[in-house]
Scaffold this motif. Sequence first.
Motif, PDB file in Angstrom:
ATOM      1  N   ALA A 296       0.816  -1.214   0.000  1.00 52.06           N
ATOM      2  CA  ALA A 296       0.000   0.000   0.000  1.00 52.06           C
ATOM      3  C   ALA A 296       0.853   1.268   0.000  1.00 52.06           C
ATOM      4  CB  ALA A 296      -0.934   0.001   1.210  1.00 52.06           C
ATOM      5  N   ASN A 297       2.055   1.181   0.543  1.00 51.68           N
ATOM      6  CA  ASN A 297       2.922   2.351   0.635  1.00 51.68           C
ATOM      7  C   ASN A 297       4.063   2.331  -0.380  1.00 51.68           C
ATOM      8  OD1 ASN A 297       1.970   4.014   2.986  1.00 51.68           O
ATOM      9  ND2 ASN A 297       2.078   1.991   3.927  1.00 51.68           N
ATOM     10  N   ALA A 298       3.886   1.605  -1.462  1.00 50.59           N
ATOM     11  CA  ALA A 298       4.943   1.491  -2.469  1.00 50.59           C
ATOM     12  C   ALA A 298       5.311   2.838  -3.085  1.00 50.59           C
ATOM     13  CB  ALA A 298       4.524   0.520  -3.562  1.00 50.59           C
ATOM     14  N   ASP A 299       4.382   3.764  -3.116  1.00 48.09           N
ATOM     15  CA  ASP A 299       4.644   5.077  -3.719  1.00 48.09           C
ATOM     16  C   ASP A 299       4.777   6.189  -2.691  1.00 48.09           C
ATOM     17  OD1 ASP A 299       4.586   4.058  -6.320  1.00 48.09           O
ATOM     18  OD2 ASP A 299       2.402   4.217  -6.407  1.00 48.09           O
ATOM     19  N   THR A 300       4.835   5.839  -1.414  1.00 45.69           N
ATOM     20  CA  THR A 300       4.949   6.840  -0.360  1.00 45.69           C
ATOM     21  C   THR A 300       6.409   7.221  -0.166  1.00 45.69           C
ATOM     22  OG1 THR A 300       3.032   5.877   0.759  1.00 45.69           O
ATOM     23  CG2 THR A 300       4.445   7.339   2.061  1.00 45.69           C
ATOM     24  N   PRO A 301       6.756   8.482  -0.394  1.00 49.27           N
ATOM     25  CA  PRO A 301       8.158   8.892  -0.216  1.00 49.27           C
ATOM     26  C   PRO A 301       8.625   8.663   1.221  1.00 49.27           C
ATOM     27  CG  PRO A 301       6.919  10.584  -1.381  1.00 49.27           C
ATOM     28  CD  PRO A 301       5.928   9.571  -0.884  1.00 49.27           C
ATOM     29  N   GLY A 302       9.807   8.096   1.356  1.00 46.17           N
ATOM     30  CA  GLY A 302      10.411   7.889   2.661  1.00 46.17           C
ATOM     31  C   GLY A 302       9.951   6.639   3.392  1.00 46.17           C
ATOM     32  N   TYR A 303       8.998   5.901   2.828  1.00 42.26           N
ATOM     33  CA  TYR A 303       8.500   4.696   3.499  1.00 42.26           C
ATOM     34  C   TYR A 303       9.543   3.592   3.407  1.00 42.26           C
ATOM     35  CZ  TYR A 303       5.547   0.848   4.966  1.00 42.26           C
ATOM     36  OH  TYR A 303       5.029  -0.222   5.636  1.00 42.26           O
ATOM     37  N   LYS A 304       9.771   2.923   4.517  1.00 39.56           N
ATOM     38  CA  LYS A 304      10.736   1.822   4.585  1.00 39.56           C
ATOM     39  C   LYS A 304       9.970   0.508   4.739  1.00 39.56           C
ATOM     40  CE  LYS A 304      14.154   4.701   4.644  1.00 39.56           C
ATOM     41  NZ  LYS A 304      14.589   5.148   3.349  1.00 39.56           N
ATOM     42  N   ALA A 305      10.261  -0.444   3.853  1.00 41.03           N
ATOM     43  CA  ALA A 305       9.597  -1.745   3.888  1.00 41.03           C
ATOM     44  C   ALA A 305       9.978  -2.488   5.162  1.00 41.03           C
ATOM     45  CB  ALA A 305       9.989  -2.556   2.664  1.00 41.03           C
ATOM     46  N   ARG A 306       8.979  -3.142   5.769  1.00 38.02           N
ATOM     47  CA  ARG A 306       9.206  -3.925   6.979  1.00 38.02           C
ATOM     48  C   ARG A 306       8.752  -5.355   6.730  1.00 38.02           C
ATOM     49  NH1 ARG A 306       6.547  -1.684  11.992  1.00 38.02           N
ATOM     50  NH2 ARG A 306       4.697  -1.943  10.723  1.00 38.02           N
ATOM     51  N   ASP A 307       9.332  -6.258   7.496  1.00 40.56           N
ATOM     52  CA  ASP A 307       8.980  -7.663   7.373  1.00 40.56           C
ATOM     53  C   ASP A 307       9.290  -8.356   8.688  1.00 40.56           C
ATOM     54  OD1 ASP A 307       8.113 -10.053   6.321  1.00 40.56           O
ATOM     55  OD2 ASP A 307       9.622 -10.156   4.741  1.00 40.56           O
ATOM     56  N   LEU A 308       8.819  -9.591   8.810  1.00 47.63           N
ATOM     57  CA  LEU A 308       9.100 -10.421   9.975  1.00 47.63           C
ATOM     58  C   LEU A 308      10.118 -11.476   9.585  1.00 47.63           C
ATOM     59  CD1 LEU A 308       5.543 -11.248  11.338  1.00 47.63           C
ATOM     60  CD2 LEU A 308       7.151  -9.592  12.218  1.00 47.63           C
ATOM     61  N   ASP A 309      10.955 -11.816  10.525  1.00 49.81           N
ATOM     62  CA  ASP A 309      11.814 -12.975  10.353  1.00 49.81           C
ATOM     63  C   ASP A 309      10.991 -14.147  10.867  1.00 49.81           C
ATOM     64  OD1 ASP A 309      13.731 -14.912  10.153  1.00 49.81           O
ATOM     65  OD2 ASP A 309      15.099 -14.015  11.607  1.00 49.81           O
ATOM     66  N   PHE A 310      10.319 -14.827   9.946  1.00 50.71           N
ATOM     67  CA  PHE A 310       9.384 -15.881  10.325  1.00 50.71           C
ATOM     68  C   PHE A 310      10.078 -16.967  11.129  1.00 50.71           C
ATOM     69  CE2 PHE A 310       7.184 -19.890   9.605  1.00 50.71           C
ATOM     70  CZ  PHE A 310       5.915 -19.552  10.017  1.00 50.71           C
ATOM     71  N   GLN A 311      11.287 -17.314  10.737  1.00 51.34           N
ATOM     72  CA  GLN A 311      11.996 -18.401  11.420  1.00 51.34           C
ATOM     73  C   GLN A 311      12.262 -18.059  12.888  1.00 51.34           C
ATOM     74  OE1 GLN A 311      12.286 -21.247   9.807  1.00 51.34           O
ATOM     75  NE2 GLN A 311      12.981 -22.179  11.683  1.00 51.34           N
ATOM     76  N   SER A 312      12.710 -16.825  13.164  1.00 43.54           N
ATOM     77  CA  SER A 312      12.977 -16.462  14.562  1.00 43.54           C
ATOM     78  C   SER A 312      11.675 -16.343  15.358  1.00 43.54           C
ATOM     79  CB  SER A 312      13.792 -15.178  14.654  1.00 43.54           C
ATOM     80  OG  SER A 312      13.038 -14.072  14.221  1.00 43.54           O
ATOM     81  N   ALA A 313      10.607 -15.872  14.709  1.00 38.50           N
ATOM     82  CA  ALA A 313       9.316 -15.795  15.399  1.00 38.50           C
ATOM     83  C   ALA A 313       8.803 -17.194  15.723  1.00 38.50           C
ATOM     84  CB  ALA A 313       8.303 -15.053  14.529  1.00 38.50           C
ATOM     85  N   LEU A 314       9.007 -18.132  14.814  1.00 43.75           N
ATOM     86  CA  LEU A 314       8.581 -19.505  15.050  1.00 43.75           C
ATOM     87  C   LEU A 314       9.437 -20.159  16.131  1.00 43.75           C
ATOM     88  CD1 LEU A 314       6.499 -21.510  14.066  1.00 43.75           C
ATOM     89  CD2 LEU A 314       8.148 -22.301  12.377  1.00 43.75           C
ATOM     90  N   GLU A 315      10.727 -19.865  16.138  1.00 47.62           N
ATOM     91  CA  GLU A 315      11.603 -20.393  17.192  1.00 47.62           C
ATOM     92  C   GLU A 315      11.160 -19.880  18.555  1.00 47.62           C
ATOM     93  OE1 GLU A 315      13.960 -22.721  16.974  1.00 47.62           O
ATOM     94  OE2 GLU A 315      13.502 -22.893  14.850  1.00 47.62           O
ATOM     95  N   GLY A 316      10.770 -18.607  18.621  1.00 45.46           N
ATOM     96  CA  GLY A 316      10.263 -18.052  19.874  1.00 45.46           C
ATOM     97  C   GLY A 316       8.993 -18.755  20.327  1.00 45.46           C
ATOM     98  N   ALA A 317       8.118 -19.066  19.367  1.00 50.42           N
ATOM     99  CA  ALA A 317       6.886 -19.784  19.700  1.00 50.42           C
ATOM    100  C   ALA A 317       7.200 -21.192  20.183  1.00 50.42           C
ATOM    101  CB  ALA A 317       5.966 -19.821  18.487  1.00 50.42           C
ATOM    102  N   LYS A 318       8.162 -21.847  19.550  1.00 55.45           N
ATOM    103  CA  LYS A 318       8.546 -23.193  19.976  1.00 55.45           C
ATOM    104  C   LYS A 318       9.129 -23.166  21.382  1.00 55.45           C
ATOM    105  CE  LYS A 318       9.693 -25.204  15.487  1.00 55.45           C
ATOM    106  NZ  LYS A 318      10.804 -25.688  14.656  1.00 55.45           N
ATOM    107  N   ALA A 319       9.947 -22.147  21.666  1.00 54.46           N
ATOM    108  CA  ALA A 319      10.553 -22.039  22.991  1.00 54.46           C
ATOM    109  C   ALA A 319       9.479 -21.842  24.057  1.00 54.46           C
ATOM    110  CB  ALA A 319      11.549 -20.888  23.024  1.00 54.46           C
ATOM    111  N   ARG A 320       8.491 -21.005  23.757  1.00 55.97           N
ATOM    112  CA  ARG A 320       7.399 -20.798  24.715  1.00 55.97           C
ATOM    113  C   ARG A 320       6.598 -22.072  24.888  1.00 55.97           C
ATOM    114  NH1 ARG A 320       7.323 -15.900  21.984  1.00 55.97           N
ATOM    115  NH2 ARG A 320       5.655 -16.556  20.607  1.00 55.97           N
ATOM    116  N   GLN A 321       6.403 -22.805  23.788  1.00 59.71           N
ATOM    117  CA  GLN A 321       5.615 -24.027  23.861  1.00 59.71           C
ATOM    118  C   GLN A 321       6.346 -25.123  24.624  1.00 59.71           C
ATOM    119  OE1 GLN A 321       4.873 -25.982  20.147  1.00 59.71           O
ATOM    120  NE2 GLN A 321       2.887 -26.700  20.834  1.00 59.71           N
TER     121      GLN A 321
END
Length: 134
Positions: free
Chosen positions: A31-56
């Motif tokens: 949605a913000n592909a044309d917004t000046p100054g917008y920085k793309a963000r993402d999740l590191d799925f593997q580290s988030a899943l590792e955190g879930a495994k550790a909690r589990q």
Amino acid sequence: MAISFENAFGVHPDALLVRDQRSSLLAENIANADTPGYKARDLDFQSALEGAKARQSGELGRTDPRHFEISTASRRAEAAYRVPNQTDTGDGNSVDIHEERNAFTRNAMEYQTTLNFLNSRINGLKKAITGGQQ
């Protein structure tokens, strides 16, 4: 005999939540592909899943079966800024629309796969409970 949903479903409910969160971030990027100054963000799925495994696995587990369980559903994985693959176009925007669309499509397919897996596990549990009768 009680059914342990953690044993029945494993880390898949947490994976579904992380994929949902990632889907929202990727949609924001698109949605913000044309917004000046917008920085793309993402999740590191593997580290988030590792955190879930550790909690589990009990790192934040209960010391007594009568204690309340800590909800992992309310914990959100940390979003980080993505390192851009393209050079700066001059407006400071780091969104590569093709990369975002590909990531969004792949995430949607992985979400559906996880959902199908959970659905089949639920159907298996229903058959075990009802004896195969509907």
